[in-house]
Design a protein around this motif. Structure first.
Motif, PDB file in Angstrom:
ATOM      1  N   GLU A  84       0.845  -1.199   0.000  1.00 43.06           N
ATOM      2  CA  GLU A  84       0.000   0.000   0.000  1.00 43.06           C
ATOM      3  C   GLU A  84       0.877   1.243   0.000  1.00 43.06           C
ATOM      4  O   GLU A  84       0.617   2.194  -0.733  1.00 43.06           O
ATOM      5  N   LYS A 157      -4.640   1.145  -3.280  1.00 43.10           N
ATOM      6  CA  LYS A 157      -4.986   0.089  -2.312  1.00 43.10           C
ATOM      7  C   LYS A 157      -5.337  -1.220  -3.035  1.00 43.10           C
ATOM      8  O   LYS A 157      -4.949  -2.302  -2.598  1.00 43.10           O
ATOM      9  N   ALA A 160      -2.165  -2.773  -4.299  1.00 42.03           N
ATOM     10  CA  ALA A 160      -1.415  -3.358  -3.190  1.00 42.03           C
ATOM     11  C   ALA A 160      -1.966  -4.738  -2.850  1.00 42.03           C
ATOM     12  O   ALA A 160      -1.204  -5.694  -2.656  1.00 42.03           O
TER      13      ALA A 160
END
Length: 173
Positions: A84, A157, A160
């Protein structure tokens, strides 16, 4: 201490001048002399701090990393947290497209690797050897490169999570 402050101020002036010039013209048309003039510093000041123009951008990316890394210290380090962090950093990095268009992404990835390789190693199982770690990190770079190439459409996000899942799949085999 005064000398360090002066060095940092010079680097900031150079960075801001470069960013200003990038708004006005193409990167390949910008000379170090122009950057120096716009920054109000001597050409030798630029050469003292940076080998080439891309190093000016890398300097700022490294600064972002160092600030963000301090924020990470408050969190429990995990593979997902590092991913992230990586994608947010790249998402917020100035002129990331410049690195892509000028085939300098590898230099950016190398800079990232230098900065956070010890963090990556702490979240991977201790049984991972250096070759496997290099394979995993190269995979992260490949996924990141594709994300940038595709215009960074997916939120950091999500990227990630995708990257962490792919790494964990590889580790579970």
């Amino acid at each position: 201490m005064k000398r360090i402050k002066q060095i940092n101020e010079s680097k900031e002036l150079i960075f801001e001048a470069y960013m200003q010039l990038l708004k006005e013209k193409k990167e390949e048309d910008i000379t170090l002399t122009e950057i120096a003039e716009t920054a109000g510093v001597g050409r030798m000041t630029i050469y003292r701090h940076f080998k080439e123009k891309e190093d000016i951008l890398l300097y700022k990316v490294q600064q972002y990393y160092e600030v963000a890394r301090l924020q990470l210290q408050d969190k429990k380090l995990s593979l997902l947290a590092l991913m992230e962090f990586r994608y947010e950093l790249i998402y917020k990095s100035p002129n990331i497209e410049h690195f892509y268009k000028t085939n300098k992404l590898q230099a950016l990835f190398d800079a990232f690797r230098t900065i956070y390789s010890s963090d990556i190693m702490t979240v991977l199982p201790s049984s991972i050897d250096a070759y496997t770690a290099a394979f995993i990190i190269s995979g992260m770079d490949a996924i990141t490169n594709l994300w940038i190439q595709n215009g960074r459409v997916e939120p950091p996000k999500q990227m990630a999570q995708l990257t962490a899942q792919n790494i964990e799949k590889h580790l579970s085999k």
